[in-house]
Design a protein around this motif. Structure first.
Motif, PDB file in Angstrom:
ATOM      1  N   LEU A  98       3.373  -4.182 -15.507  1.00 50.95           N
ATOM      2  CA  LEU A  98       3.373  -2.923 -16.254  1.00 50.95           C
ATOM      3  C   LEU A  98       4.778  -2.333 -16.315  1.00 50.95           C
ATOM      4  N   LYS A  99       5.772  -3.201 -16.347  1.00 47.83           N
ATOM      5  CA  LYS A  99       7.159  -2.718 -16.381  1.00 47.83           C
ATOM      6  C   LYS A  99       7.431  -1.815 -17.583  1.00 47.83           C
ATOM      7  N   PHE A 102       6.077   1.573 -16.858  1.00 50.41           N
ATOM      8  CA  PHE A 102       6.895   2.273 -15.864  1.00 50.41           C
ATOM      9  C   PHE A 102       8.162   2.825 -16.499  1.00 50.41           C
ATOM     10  N   ASP A 144       1.721  -2.490  -8.133  1.00 51.95           N
ATOM     11  CA  ASP A 144       3.173  -2.564  -8.284  1.00 51.95           C
ATOM     12  C   ASP A 144       3.682  -1.428  -9.164  1.00 51.95           C
ATOM     13  N   PHE A 145       2.945  -1.129 -10.228  1.00 48.96           N
ATOM     14  CA  PHE A 145       3.326  -0.033 -11.118  1.00 48.96           C
ATOM     15  C   PHE A 145       3.343   1.287 -10.349  1.00 48.96           C
ATOM     16  N   HIS A 147       3.687   1.608  -7.146  1.00 53.37           N
ATOM     17  CA  HIS A 147       4.780   1.519  -6.181  1.00 53.37           C
ATOM     18  C   HIS A 147       6.091   1.965  -6.809  1.00 53.37           C
ATOM     19  N   TYR A 148       6.374   1.444  -8.004  1.00 49.13           N
ATOM     20  CA  TYR A 148       7.620   1.807  -8.680  1.00 49.13           C
ATOM     21  C   TYR A 148       7.622   3.281  -9.067  1.00 49.13           C
ATOM     22  N   ARG A 150       6.089   5.607  -7.479  1.00 46.92           N
ATOM     23  CA  ARG A 150       6.280   6.351  -6.224  1.00 46.92           C
ATOM     24  C   ARG A 150       7.744   6.317  -5.798  1.00 46.92           C
ATOM     25  N   ALA A 151       8.376   5.171  -5.953  1.00 42.57           N
ATOM     26  CA  ALA A 151       9.785   5.067  -5.570  1.00 42.57           C
ATOM     27  C   ALA A 151      10.642   6.009  -6.419  1.00 42.57           C
ATOM     28  N   TRP A 155      10.347   9.428  -4.125  1.00 42.54           N
ATOM     29  CA  TRP A 155      11.534   9.226  -3.283  1.00 42.54           C
ATOM     30  C   TRP A 155      12.826   9.633  -3.987  1.00 42.54           C
ATOM     31  N   GLY A 182      -5.513  -0.130  -1.885  1.00 44.10           N
ATOM     32  CA  GLY A 182      -4.053  -0.238  -1.964  1.00 44.10           C
ATOM     33  C   GLY A 182      -3.393   1.109  -2.202  1.00 44.10           C
ATOM     34  N   SER A 184      -4.793   3.976  -1.550  1.00 43.03           N
ATOM     35  CA  SER A 184      -5.094   4.793  -0.362  1.00 43.03           C
ATOM     36  C   SER A 184      -4.026   4.613   0.700  1.00 43.03           C
ATOM     37  N   HIS A 185      -3.608   3.350   0.902  1.00 46.07           N
ATOM     38  CA  HIS A 185      -2.610   3.097   1.937  1.00 46.07           C
ATOM     39  C   HIS A 185      -1.252   3.669   1.566  1.00 46.07           C
ATOM     40  N   HIS A 188      -0.413  10.057   0.894  1.00 45.14           N
ATOM     41  CA  HIS A 188      -0.246  11.004   1.991  1.00 45.14           C
ATOM     42  C   HIS A 188      -1.502  11.822   2.199  1.00 45.14           C
ATOM     43  N   ARG A 214      -0.204   9.577   7.013  1.00 43.86           N
ATOM     44  CA  ARG A 214       1.261   9.513   7.035  1.00 43.86           C
ATOM     45  C   ARG A 214       1.919  10.867   7.243  1.00 43.86           C
TER      46      ARG A 214
END
Lengths: 249, 268
Positions: A98-99, A102, A144-145, A147-148, A150-151, A155, A182, A184-185, A188, A214
């Motif tokens: 899904l780049k 993103f 992965d989407f 994750h990116y 979130r980064a 962050w 996934g 969920s982990h 926060h 967390r």
């Protein structure tokens, strides 16, 4: 925005924590009231809305950016696109990643050149993530989407994310389970709205489970998880401890 | 408790769940290793470096080497900063080190690796890393390698979890009830390697050895109740003259022998 829910979460729009991912999950019920809560919560936090929350005004001011998924999906098929379309994966036989989606999100979150800042910190609200699975994207690609996102959002830009995932309760839906667990982990805070196990009720519409994960500092005093029952009314939601509905007492 | 988890070396598998997270235990083990003077490498795929280092003081942070796979793990930004070979490449590079001291590698997380790599590749890499210090005859002495792997149980099927579990020297499963966390620890003792056989008959005050003649006599001994072919033949064909048996009795002075049959008066 439901004031009672703010009290349960021990937060207000002007002192919300930053850099956090909140997961909203619903099982056997409709969790969209939680989405509405967070949408108005964060718009109020921007401090520019004077009376109530007006989504149209927010959109005009550039504080609210919509990706209208349904309209874009149709565009992908019927219009030629020069640059990569956010929903490019719909055209590809092997929906790899899904780049492009993103990159659309990242572009939308860039501060506008010149003029005043559109927001103090950005908020990405995804309603809802399960739709991507039903469009044929694999669970790992969706993770992965996220994750990116979130980064970038949590962050890099110190913003917040709120994601809605449906829990179909289907034991055979492994992809949805992987997606839900996934995310969920990575979260926060998890708010899980469940229908009552005993069925529908006029006075108790469901049960809300709040799970904090967390923590930046381990807080021994604060409860890690709380469970409340709720009733949705015209303009608010009331929460009460299990078995303590006003209709019963 | 943390010492016992780190003492065996090899792979320490930390199994956590959504409700009972395991990163704080991973960080506690990392801190313990750093305090013991070990060099600690972290393959960070799930949280940012700042978040991972949070809570550690500067002494510990100086001993931590963070390999960042959080910002751009799949190289979507297509910059030159991407670490070549991905996380497994970084893992192999750490093991090729020339420094002979002990090293701890924290994988945050094994779940991320398992979702993005074939299970067999990951297991082979972990096996190679955690058994690095157990090859005899290797000329360069390599220090103890401990691998701490954080695994989110719900994300994987029983096959991959079982495979990783079988590779682990120590396995910690996090759980709890009613707000109280608990950890279930499973240690696999390394199999005893067969050492040179010790002769148990030495250093005794009595003689357990047999001479050659004694050994032959022992081997040819027929046990009284051992069924052999000769015995079988003897039973099948009883020799004449052995049907009856004789009792030879010498009465003494106090015997009162009556030759009559005491059962004669029975009228049956």
């Amino acid at each position: 925005m439901f004031v009672e829910l703010n009290n349960l979460l021990n937060t207000t729009p002007d002192r919300a924590e930053q850099g956090k991912l909140t997961l909203l999950c619903d099982a056997k019920t409709d969790g969209s009231f939680l989405v509405h809560h967070f949408l108005s919560f964060y718009l109020k936090g921007m401090g520019r809305i004077d009376a109530g929350v007006n989504l149209t005004v927010a959109r005009e001011r550039g504080q609210l950016v919509f990706l209208e998924g349904l309209k874009s999906a149709v565009d992908v098929f019927f219009q030629t696109q020069e640059e990569p379309h956010p929903l490019q994966f719909l055209r590809e036989a092997n929906a790899g990643n899904l780049k492009p989606l993103f990159e659309f999100v990242r572009e939308a979150l860039k501060p506008v050149d010149g003029g005043e800042a559109r927001w103090t910190y950005p908020v990405l609200l995804v309603d809802d993530l399960s739709v991507l699975l039903s469009l044929g994207v694999g669970a790992v690609a969706v993770l992965d989407f996220i994750h990116y996102c979130r980064a970038t959002v949590c962050w890099e830009l110190k913003g917040n994310m709120v994601i809605l995932v449906h829990d179909s309760g289907d034991v055979e839906d492994e992809e949805n389970d992987i997606l839900l667990n996934g995310v969920s982990h990575q979260s926060h805070l998890i708010l899980r709205a469940e229908g009552l196990a005993t069925g529908f009720c006029r006075d108790v519409h469901g049960q809300l489970r709040i799970l904090w994960r967390r923590p930046s500092q381990p807080t021994a005093q604060r409860d890690q998880s709380l469970t409340y029952q709720y009733k949705i009314q015209d303009k608010s939601v009331s929460f009460f401890a299990k078995g303590m509905s006003p209709a019963v007492l | 408790m943390l010492d016992s988890l780190l003492s065996l070396g090899g792979l320490v598998l930390l199994r956590d769940s959504v409700e009972w997270e395991g990163r704080s235990l991973l960080k506690a083990l990392v801190k313990k290793s750093a305090l013991c003077g070990e060099q600690v490498h972290i393959l960070g795929c799930e949280v940012s470096e700042e978040e991972f280092r949070e809570g550690f003081d500067s002494d510990i942070n100086n001993r931590l080497v963070y390999h960042d796979f959080f910002r751009d793990p799949l190289n979507w930004s297509k910059t030159e900063e991407a670490l070549p070979g991905g996380p497994l490449g970084a893992l192999r590079a750490i093991c090729k080190r020339t420094d002979p001291g002990p090293v701890t590698i924290a994988l945050d997380s094994l779940s991320w690796l398992l979702l993005h790599l074939p299970c067999t590749t990951l297991c082979q890499a972990l096996h190679a890393v955690s058994h690095q210090d157990s090859c005899p005859g290797d000329s360069s002495p390599v220090g103890k390698v401990s691998v701490l792997g954080l695994l989110h149980e719900e994300l994987h099927g029983p096959g991959p979890v079982g495979a990783l579990s079988s590779l682990a020297q120590t396995e910690v499963t996090l759980g709890g009830t009613k707000g109280q966390a608990s950890a279930h620890i499973l240690c696999r003792r390394p199999r005893q390697r067969p050492t040179d056989q010790v002769d148990p008959t030495t250093h005794l005050t009595f003689n357990l050895h047999l001479s050659k003649k004694e050994r032959e006599a022992r081997d040819s001994l027929i046990l009284p109740f051992q069924f052999s072919s000769e015995k079988q033949q003897a039973l099948l064909r009883p020799r004449p003259g052995q049907a009856t048996s004789h009792i030879f009795y010498e009465p003494d002075a106090y015997d009162d022998l009556d030759q009559e049959d005491p059962d004669d008066d029975l009228d049956i």
